[in-house]
Design a protein around this motif. Structure first.
Motif, PDB file in Angstrom:
ATOM      1  N   TYR A   1       9.965  -0.945   2.360  1.00 34.46           N
ATOM      2  CA  TYR A   1       8.966   0.119   2.247  1.00 34.46           C
ATOM      3  C   TYR A   1       8.715   0.681   3.640  1.00 34.46           C
ATOM      4  CZ  TYR A   1       8.357  -2.268  -2.148  1.00 34.46           C
ATOM      5  OH  TYR A   1       8.604  -2.851  -3.363  1.00 34.46           O
ATOM      6  N   PHE A   2       8.648   2.029   3.733  1.00 33.72           N
ATOM      7  CA  PHE A   2       8.520   2.677   5.029  1.00 33.72           C
ATOM      8  C   PHE A   2       7.481   3.781   4.983  1.00 33.72           C
ATOM      9  CE2 PHE A   2      12.822   1.150   4.492  1.00 33.72           C
ATOM     10  CZ  PHE A   2      12.985   0.359   5.620  1.00 33.72           C
ATOM     11  N   THR A   3       6.961   4.104   6.174  1.00 32.84           N
ATOM     12  CA  THR A   3       6.104   5.269   6.305  1.00 32.84           C
ATOM     13  C   THR A   3       6.989   6.510   6.237  1.00 32.84           C
ATOM     14  OG1 THR A   3       6.298   5.168   8.713  1.00 32.84           O
ATOM     15  CG2 THR A   3       4.377   4.080   7.722  1.00 32.84           C
ATOM     16  N   GLN A   4       6.374   7.643   6.025  1.00 33.05           N
ATOM     17  CA  GLN A   4       7.132   8.888   5.918  1.00 33.05           C
ATOM     18  C   GLN A   4       7.949   9.152   7.179  1.00 33.05           C
ATOM     19  OE1 GLN A   4       6.692  10.292   2.791  1.00 33.05           O
ATOM     20  NE2 GLN A   4       8.542  11.414   3.296  1.00 33.05           N
ATOM     21  N   ASP A   5       7.386   8.844   8.348  1.00 33.95           N
ATOM     22  CA  ASP A   5       8.096   9.088   9.609  1.00 33.95           C
ATOM     23  C   ASP A   5       8.999   7.922  10.016  1.00 33.95           C
ATOM     24  OD1 ASP A   5       6.279   7.157  10.452  1.00 33.95           O
ATOM     25  OD2 ASP A   5       5.229   8.484  11.853  1.00 33.95           O
TER      26      ASP A   5
ATOM     27  N   ASP B   1       0.851  -1.186   0.000  1.00 33.41           N
ATOM     28  CA  ASP B   1       0.000   0.000   0.000  1.00 33.41           C
ATOM     29  C   ASP B   1       0.890   1.239   0.000  1.00 33.41           C
ATOM     30  OD1 ASP B   1      -1.632   2.187   0.644  1.00 33.41           O
ATOM     31  OD2 ASP B   1      -2.896   1.006   1.990  1.00 33.41           O
ATOM     32  N   LYS B   2       1.008   1.858  -1.168  1.00 30.33           N
ATOM     33  CA  LYS B   2       1.905   3.010  -1.324  1.00 30.33           C
ATOM     34  C   LYS B   2       1.424   4.236  -0.537  1.00 30.33           C
ATOM     35  CE  LYS B   2       4.657   1.140  -4.507  1.00 30.33           C
ATOM     36  NZ  LYS B   2       4.529  -0.257  -4.537  1.00 30.33           N
ATOM     37  N   ASP B   3       0.132   4.266  -0.189  1.00 31.99           N
ATOM     38  CA  ASP B   3      -0.359   5.373   0.636  1.00 31.99           C
ATOM     39  C   ASP B   3       0.160   5.259   2.068  1.00 31.99           C
ATOM     40  OD1 ASP B   3      -1.775   6.537  -1.463  1.00 31.99           O
ATOM     41  OD2 ASP B   3      -3.577   5.359  -1.035  1.00 31.99           O
ATOM     42  N   LEU B   4       0.224   4.021   2.592  1.00 32.26           N
ATOM     43  CA  LEU B   4       0.751   3.809   3.938  1.00 32.26           C
ATOM     44  C   LEU B   4       2.276   3.816   3.963  1.00 32.26           C
ATOM     45  CD1 LEU B   4      -1.489   1.002   5.518  1.00 32.26           C
ATOM     46  CD2 LEU B   4      -1.298   3.386   6.225  1.00 32.26           C
ATOM     47  N   TYR B   5       2.881   3.250   2.915  1.00 30.38           N
ATOM     48  CA  TYR B   5       4.339   3.099   2.847  1.00 30.38           C
ATOM     49  C   TYR B   5       4.876   3.819   1.604  1.00 30.38           C
ATOM     50  CZ  TYR B   5       3.250  -0.681   6.110  1.00 30.38           C
ATOM     51  OH  TYR B   5       2.790  -1.409   7.175  1.00 30.38           O
ATOM     52  N   PRO B   6       4.938   5.143   1.629  1.00 26.70           N
ATOM     53  CA  PRO B   6       5.342   5.879   0.427  1.00 26.70           C
ATOM     54  C   PRO B   6       6.856   5.872   0.143  1.00 26.70           C
ATOM     55  CG  PRO B   6       4.904   7.417   2.201  1.00 26.70           C
ATOM     56  CD  PRO B   6       4.524   6.048   2.708  1.00 26.70           C
ATOM     57  N   VAL B   7       7.662   5.492   1.117  1.00 22.59           N
ATOM     58  CA  VAL B   7       9.115   5.515   0.936  1.00 22.59           C
ATOM     59  C   VAL B   7       9.591   4.108   0.565  1.00 22.59           C
ATOM     60  CG1 VAL B   7      11.338   6.023   2.014  1.00 22.59           C
ATOM     61  CG2 VAL B   7       9.313   7.369   2.640  1.00 22.59           C
ATOM     62  N   ALA B   8      10.062   3.957  -0.669  1.00 21.32           N
ATOM     63  CA  ALA B   8      10.541   2.658  -1.146  1.00 21.32           C
ATOM     64  C   ALA B   8      12.050   2.698  -1.313  1.00 21.32           C
ATOM     65  CB  ALA B   8       9.871   2.308  -2.472  1.00 21.32           C
ATOM     66  N   GLN B   9      12.705   1.662  -0.792  1.00 21.69           N
ATOM     67  CA  GLN B   9      14.152   1.506  -0.939  1.00 21.69           C
ATOM     68  C   GLN B   9      14.411   0.045  -1.276  1.00 21.69           C
ATOM     69  OE1 GLN B   9      15.746   2.807   2.833  1.00 21.69           O
ATOM     70  NE2 GLN B   9      15.218   4.927   2.459  1.00 21.69           N
TER      71      GLN B   9
ATOM     72  N   SER C   1       8.017  -7.041   9.192  1.00 22.98           N
ATOM     73  CA  SER C   1       7.282  -5.788   9.307  1.00 22.98           C
ATOM     74  C   SER C   1       7.423  -5.270  10.733  1.00 22.98           C
ATOM     75  CB  SER C   1       5.814  -6.020   8.973  1.00 22.98           C
ATOM     76  OG  SER C   1       5.078  -4.825   9.137  1.00 22.98           O
ATOM     77  N   PHE C   2       7.384  -3.965  10.877  1.00 26.17           N
ATOM     78  CA  PHE C   2       7.402  -3.371  12.213  1.00 26.17           C
ATOM     79  C   PHE C   2       6.491  -2.159  12.223  1.00 26.17           C
ATOM     80  CE2 PHE C   2      10.660  -1.165   9.878  1.00 26.17           C
ATOM     81  CZ  PHE C   2      10.548   0.149  10.280  1.00 26.17           C
ATOM     82  N   TYR C   3       5.934  -1.884  13.401  1.00 31.36           N
ATOM     83  CA  TYR C   3       5.072  -0.724  13.596  1.00 31.36           C
ATOM     84  C   TYR C   3       4.855  -0.526  15.085  1.00 31.36           C
ATOM     85  CZ  TYR C   3       1.863  -4.688  13.580  1.00 31.36           C
ATOM     86  OH  TYR C   3       1.281  -5.913  13.821  1.00 31.36           O
ATOM     87  N   GLU C   4       4.389   0.662  15.450  1.00 30.22           N
ATOM     88  CA  GLU C   4       4.068   0.926  16.845  1.00 30.22           C
ATOM     89  C   GLU C   4       2.898   0.033  17.252  1.00 30.22           C
ATOM     90  OE1 GLU C   4       4.384   5.264  18.199  1.00 30.22           O
ATOM     91  OE2 GLU C   4       4.136   5.422  16.013  1.00 30.22           O
ATOM     92  N   GLU C   5       3.013  -0.559  18.423  1.00 29.54           N
ATOM     93  CA  GLU C   5       1.983  -1.496  18.884  1.00 29.54           C
ATOM     94  C   GLU C   5       0.595  -0.871  18.894  1.00 29.54           C
ATOM     95  OE1 GLU C   5       1.522  -4.808  22.374  1.00 29.54           O
ATOM     96  OE2 GLU C   5       2.455  -2.906  22.933  1.00 29.54           O
ATOM     97  N   SER C   6       0.497   0.383  19.262  1.00 23.92           N
ATOM     98  CA  SER C   6      -0.802   1.055  19.346  1.00 23.92           C
ATOM     99  C   SER C   6      -1.451   1.253  17.971  1.00 23.92           C
ATOM    100  CB  SER C   6      -0.655   2.409  20.048  1.00 23.92           C
ATOM    101  OG  SER C   6       0.161   3.276  19.270  1.00 23.92           O
TER     102      SER C   6
ATOM    103  N   LYS D   1       8.329   5.039  11.136  1.00 25.44           N
ATOM    104  CA  LYS D   1       7.924   4.316  12.334  1.00 25.44           C
ATOM    105  C   LYS D   1       7.237   3.005  12.000  1.00 25.44           C
ATOM    106  CE  LYS D   1       7.656   8.248  15.429  1.00 25.44           C
ATOM    107  NZ  LYS D   1       6.825   8.989  16.387  1.00 25.44           N
ATOM    108  N   ALA D   2       7.099   2.704  10.720  1.00 29.99           N
ATOM    109  CA  ALA D   2       6.530   1.433  10.281  1.00 29.99           C
ATOM    110  C   ALA D   2       7.184   1.063   8.959  1.00 29.99           C
ATOM    111  CB  ALA D   2       5.014   1.538  10.116  1.00 29.99           C
ATOM    112  N   GLY D   3       7.324  -0.221   8.735  1.00 29.61           N
ATOM    113  CA  GLY D   3       7.942  -0.653   7.492  1.00 29.61           C
ATOM    114  C   GLY D   3       7.702  -2.109   7.194  1.00 29.61           C
ATOM    115  N   ILE D   4       7.957  -2.466   5.939  1.00 28.68           N
ATOM    116  CA  ILE D   4       7.888  -3.845   5.462  1.00 28.68           C
ATOM    117  C   ILE D   4       9.171  -4.089   4.679  1.00 28.68           C
ATOM    118  CG2 ILE D   4       6.669  -5.511   4.012  1.00 28.68           C
ATOM    119  CD1 ILE D   4       4.125  -3.836   4.401  1.00 28.68           C
ATOM    120  N   ILE D   5       9.871  -5.155   5.030  1.00 25.99           N
ATOM    121  CA  ILE D   5      11.153  -5.471   4.407  1.00 25.99           C
ATOM    122  C   ILE D   5      11.108  -6.921   3.936  1.00 25.99           C
ATOM    123  CG2 ILE D   5      13.642  -5.640   4.814  1.00 25.99           C
ATOM    124  CD1 ILE D   5      12.891  -3.675   7.297  1.00 25.99           C
TER     125      ILE D   5
END
Length: 174
Positions: free
Chosen positions: A63-67, A51-59, A145-150, A69-73
Motif C-alpha cells: 500500500y502506497f501514498t499517491q506520491d 488506512d485507505k485515506d493515507l495509502y490509497p494505492v494498493a498493489q 514501512s517507509f516514509y519521510e522522516e519529517s 513517498k510512504a508505503g506499507i508492504i
C-alpha cells in the motif's frame, strides 16, 4: 513508479537476506526448499487494516501514498521467528542505512521483532521500519514501512494499526 519497484525489491532482498540459511543439503533438496520458499513469499496473502485515506494505492499486499513517498508492504518469509531474531540481531548499518533502534516490541498484544533505520534518498531522510512476527514454525510475517522522516507523526499510528492486524488470509498450509 520505477523508484517504488526498486525500493520494494531492495526491501524484499533485505528481508530475504535475514532469512537465508546455509545447509548441507543436496541440490535437489535445496531446489525444493527454494521452490517452497518462493511460493510462500509470493503466494501467501497477508491481510491487514490499512488506512485507505493515507495509502490509497494498493498493489497486492503493498500500500502506497499517491506520491509513493510512504508505503506499507507485507509478506511471508520462509524463516522461523527464531532465525529472524538471530539474523536481525546481527544486522549492521550498511548501504547508507543507519540503524536507529532494534529489538522487540508489543503492538496490539503481539510480540514482534523490530528494526528502525534511516536512509537518505535523493537528499531526503527516510525512515524504514521492519516488523517481524511468527507465522508458523518455519515462516514469519514481515511488515515493512517507509516514509519521510519529517512525516513520522503522520504515519506511525497507521503503521502500528496495520502491523497489529497483519495475518495470513486463510488458504492452503500457510
Amino acid at each position: 513508479m520505477k523508484k517504488q519497484i526498486i525500493l520494494i525489491a531492495m526491501m524484499c532482498i533485505s528481508v530475504i537476506s535475514f532469512a537465508q540459511k546455509t545447509t548441507e543439503e543436496s541440490p535437489e533438496e535445496n531446489a525444493e526448499k527454494l521452490k517452497e520458499a518462493m511460493e510462500m513469499l509470493f503466494g501467501a496473502e497477508v491481510v491487514m487494516d490499512v488506512d485507505k485515506d493515507l495509502y490509497p494505492v494498493a498493489q497486492g499486499t503493498s500500500y502506497f501514498t499517491q506520491d509513493e513517498k510512504a508505503g506499507i508492504i507485507a509478506m511471508v518469509v520462509p524463516a522461523s521467528y527464531e532465525k529472524m531474531e538471530g539474523d536481525l540481531a546481527q544486522q549492521e548499518s550498511k548501504g547508507g542505512a543507519e540503524i536507529l533502534e532494534r529489538g522487540t516490541k508489543e503492538i496490539g498484544g503481539k510480540n514482534m521483532l523490530f528494526l528502525k533505520q534511516r536512509i537518505d534518498r535523493e537528499g531526503t531522510p527516510y525512515i524504514t521500519l521492519i516488523y517481524c512476527m511468527k507465522n508458523t514454525e518455519e515462516s514469519s510475517i514481515v511488515v515493512t514501512s517507509f516514509y519521510e522522516e519529517s512525516k513520522e507523526k503522520t504515519y506511525i499510528a497507521s503503521v502500528n494499526t496495520a502491523v497489529a492486524s497483519a495475518k495470513i488470509k486463510a488458504k492452503g498450509k500457510l
